[in-house]
Design a protein around this motif. Structure first.
Motif, PDB file in Angstrom:
ATOM      1  N   ASN A 126       0.813  -1.211   0.000  1.00 58.36           N
ATOM      2  CA  ASN A 126       0.000   0.000   0.000  1.00 58.36           C
ATOM      3  C   ASN A 126       0.852   1.270   0.000  1.00 58.36           C
ATOM      4  O   ASN A 126       0.316   2.365   0.150  1.00 58.36           O
ATOM      5  CB  ASN A 126      -0.912   0.003   1.228  1.00 58.36           C
ATOM      6  N   LEU A 127       2.165   1.105  -0.162  1.00 57.19           N
ATOM      7  CA  LEU A 127       3.076   2.240  -0.141  1.00 57.19           C
ATOM      8  C   LEU A 127       3.685   2.479  -1.520  1.00 57.19           C
ATOM      9  O   LEU A 127       3.821   1.554  -2.314  1.00 57.19           O
ATOM     10  CB  LEU A 127       4.196   1.995   0.886  1.00 57.19           C
ATOM     11  N   GLU A 128       4.055   3.715  -1.765  1.00 59.16           N
ATOM     12  CA  GLU A 128       4.665   4.097  -3.035  1.00 59.16           C
ATOM     13  C   GLU A 128       6.168   3.835  -2.992  1.00 59.16           C
ATOM     14  O   GLU A 128       6.860   4.327  -2.090  1.00 59.16           O
ATOM     15  CB  GLU A 128       4.425   5.591  -3.292  1.00 59.16           C
ATOM     16  N   PRO A 129       6.720   3.073  -3.935  1.00 56.23           N
ATOM     17  CA  PRO A 129       8.178   2.917  -3.992  1.00 56.23           C
ATOM     18  C   PRO A 129       8.841   4.273  -4.245  1.00 56.23           C
ATOM     19  O   PRO A 129       8.376   5.050  -5.084  1.00 56.23           O
ATOM     20  CB  PRO A 129       8.388   1.963  -5.175  1.00 56.23           C
ATOM     21  N   LEU A 130       9.920   4.529  -3.534  1.00 54.14           N
ATOM     22  CA  LEU A 130      10.557   5.843  -3.604  1.00 54.14           C
ATOM     23  C   LEU A 130      11.874   5.831  -4.374  1.00 54.14           C
ATOM     24  O   LEU A 130      12.540   6.866  -4.476  1.00 54.14           O
ATOM     25  CB  LEU A 130      10.807   6.364  -2.176  1.00 54.14           C
ATOM     26  N   ASP A 131      12.257   4.694  -4.914  1.00 53.33           N
ATOM     27  CA  ASP A 131      13.589   4.554  -5.515  1.00 53.33           C
ATOM     28  C   ASP A 131      13.858   5.580  -6.611  1.00 53.33           C
ATOM     29  O   ASP A 131      14.922   6.213  -6.637  1.00 53.33           O
ATOM     30  CB  ASP A 131      13.760   3.137  -6.077  1.00 53.33           C
ATOM     31  N   GLU A 132      12.906   5.749  -7.527  1.00 54.35           N
ATOM     32  CA  GLU A 132      13.135   6.664  -8.651  1.00 54.35           C
ATOM     33  C   GLU A 132      13.206   8.105  -8.164  1.00 54.35           C
ATOM     34  O   GLU A 132      14.024   8.899  -8.652  1.00 54.35           O
ATOM     35  CB  GLU A 132      12.020   6.505  -9.694  1.00 54.35           C
ATOM     36  N   LEU A 133      12.376   8.454  -7.189  1.00 58.00           N
ATOM     37  CA  LEU A 133      12.400   9.807  -6.639  1.00 58.00           C
ATOM     38  C   LEU A 133      13.737  10.076  -5.945  1.00 58.00           C
ATOM     39  O   LEU A 133      14.330  11.146  -6.107  1.00 58.00           O
ATOM     40  CB  LEU A 133      11.243   9.986  -5.656  1.00 58.00           C
ATOM     41  N   ILE A 134      14.194   9.103  -5.181  1.00 63.30           N
ATOM     42  CA  ILE A 134      15.476   9.257  -4.483  1.00 63.30           C
ATOM     43  C   ILE A 134      16.625   9.380  -5.475  1.00 63.30           C
ATOM     44  O   ILE A 134      17.528  10.207  -5.311  1.00 63.30           O
ATOM     45  CB  ILE A 134      15.705   8.056  -3.536  1.00 63.30           C
ATOM     46  N   LYS A 135      16.544   8.574  -6.520  1.00 64.33           N
ATOM     47  CA  LYS A 135      17.625   8.533  -7.506  1.00 64.33           C
ATOM     48  C   LYS A 135      17.728   9.829  -8.311  1.00 64.33           C
ATOM     49  O   LYS A 135      18.841  10.287  -8.637  1.00 64.33           O
ATOM     50  CB  LYS A 135      17.390   7.350  -8.452  1.00 64.33           C
ATOM     51  N   THR A 136      16.597  10.423  -8.621  1.00 70.09           N
ATOM     52  CA  THR A 136      16.600  11.570  -9.540  1.00 70.09           C
ATOM     53  C   THR A 136      16.582  12.922  -8.838  1.00 70.09           C
ATOM     54  O   THR A 136      16.781  13.947  -9.490  1.00 70.09           O
ATOM     55  CB  THR A 136      15.386  11.486 -10.484  1.00 70.09           C
TER      56      THR A 136
END
Length: 437
Positions: A126-136
């Motif tokens: 139920n949570l949004e993955p944050l990997d792309e936000l953290i990376k960019t």
């Protein structure tokens, strides 16, 4: 941590009753379908203008904090609003009912946009993955975080939370008792054999004084650092196997060591029924050493205990390892305001917000340096331990860990009460095998 692990067990038991009451964006069977409590008056709705008031976007942020700690969360929210005048942050204080209220709101597809988080196995779908936000997002300066903290916010290789605060575990020692017994203070690099000898020297039955304290009720989570330091683990690295790990020699030897300290009366049982807590025994100058996180330090100072801290002992020839207790902030995957939610998450992980939070340790190296915690003898060991905390805890590796954990907890407590570690752990493994089928 233990209290929330128990809550997680009850949450997982709700799985069977979720589907019928939820819409197509519900929780994949992770939460109760009951509507959020009525005190959640400003909850977002499913209308197109959900979360907007007077032209502002309203972000809902759920926290388990209360009292003075809640005031800090509200201050962080107000400071964020001052920097983002088009966003209103509604702080929702779930307090001790955090898990139940969060589960109910997710089940109704009415969860807060941003929430405190630790129990990723229960909630990650139920949570949004944050990997792309953290990376960019270069403004985040992710290299400023202690790397080991990200081991605690990942499931199946994806990042579902931004580290917000943490503590490692260190050994507290009472300098007054050491001085009275003419025993040198422990130093970094000491071994468990040296620890045991020190504990014996500081045990004085005539004064009801003990060298160490062992908890009557132990959370296996907290003992993992010791097990890892001895080369053991409760589960295999892929999380699929407990046979030979949970009851492996390296694991058993650690737990038996603590049980033997009690049996030999070098350590006292703390926190059981009608017994004082370890913190209180330490404050009463009746315990020379006590292991814990950052939580009791201020209380020890207020009690005027001449307290020192040191990293944990190591096993000969093996690298010292530690376990982390960590809080994070996460984004609801069905939030209608993900851009604004990310801005709040970033601010929550900023130096300004981190410095307001006093109940745990800063997650950014730059803040630690600015506050000179890395130069303070009482704080240094906590940050030395985070550098040695790169393992992943069992509950993040094994989906059925809550069920397995019950038997493991019973086995550990039995050892502290005098039972044999090998037979207790063999029984726990045997009883837990049904959860792995």
């Amino acid at each position: 941590m233990k209290k929330r692990l128990i809550m997680a067990v009850s949450l997982l038991s709700m799985v069977a009753v979720v589907g019928a009451g939820c819409n197509s964006k519900a929780t994949d069977g992770k939460a109760d379908a009951t509507k959020a409590p009525s005190d959640n008056k400003a909850a977002a709705t499913s209308t197109p203008d959900a979360g907007k008031k007077g032209g502002k976007v309203t972000l809902r942020f759920a926290t388990w904090d209360s009292s003075d700690l809640l005031s800090i969360q509200q201050t962080i929210a107000k400071n964020f609003e001052a920097l983002h005048p088009d966003i209103k942050v509604q702080v929702e204080a779930y307090s001790d009912g955090f898990d139940q209220k969060l589960a109910a709101s997710i089940g109704a597809n009415d969860a807060p946009d941003v929430m405190y988080m630790w129990d990723f196995p229960t909630y990650y779908k139920n949570l949004e993955p944050l990997d792309e936000l953290i990376k960019t997002d270069e403004s985040l300066k992710v290299d400023d975080f202690y790397p080991g903290l990200f081991n605690y916010v990942k499931i199946e290789g994806k990042t579902y939370g931004m580290p917000a605060g943490f503590t490692t575990r260190v050994m507290y020692y009472n300098k007054k008792l050491f001085d009275a017994a003419n025993v040198p203070y422990p130093k970094e690099g000491w071994t468990w054999d040296e620890f045991k000898e020190t504990a014996k020297k500081l045990t004085n039955p005539s004064k009801k004084q003990f060298g160490f304290g062992v908890r009557a009720e132990n959370d296996p989570y907290d003992l993992q650092g010791f097990v890892w330091s001895n080369g053991g683990s409760f589960v295999s690295p892929d999380g699929k196997t407990i046979e030979g790990f949970m009851n492996g020699k390296e694991t058993i030897d650690v737990i038996q060591m603590f049980g033997d300290l009690v049996k030999e009366k070098t350590a006292t049982i703390a926190g059981g029924k009608n017994q004082q807590s370890g913190d209180d025994i330490f404050k009463a100058n009746r315990m020379a050493m006590w292991e814990s996180g950052i939580w009791p330090l201020n209380g020890f100072k207020e009690a005027k205990i001449d307290v020192g801290t040191v990293v944990m002992p190591a096993f000969p020839g093996k690298p010292l390892k530690g376990v982390v207790s960590e809080s994070a902030v996460s984004m609801y995957k069905n939030s209608k305001h993900k851009k604004e939610a990310w801005e709040f998450i970033k601010y929550y992980a900023s130096s300004d917000a981190i410095k307001l939070r006093k109940s745990d340790l800063p997650v950014r190296k730059s803040v630690v340096a600015e506050l000179k915690y890395d130069q303070d003898p009482q704080y240094q060991p906590f940050f030395k331990m985070i550098e040695k905390s790169d393992n992943t805890p069992a509950f993040l590796l094994q989906p059925k860990w809550n069920e397995i954990n019950r038997g493991l907890t019973s086995a550990i407590d039995a050892v502290m009460q005098g039972q044999n570690a090998k037979s207790s752990f063999d029984t726990a493994v045997k009883d837990s095998m049904k959860f792995l089928k």
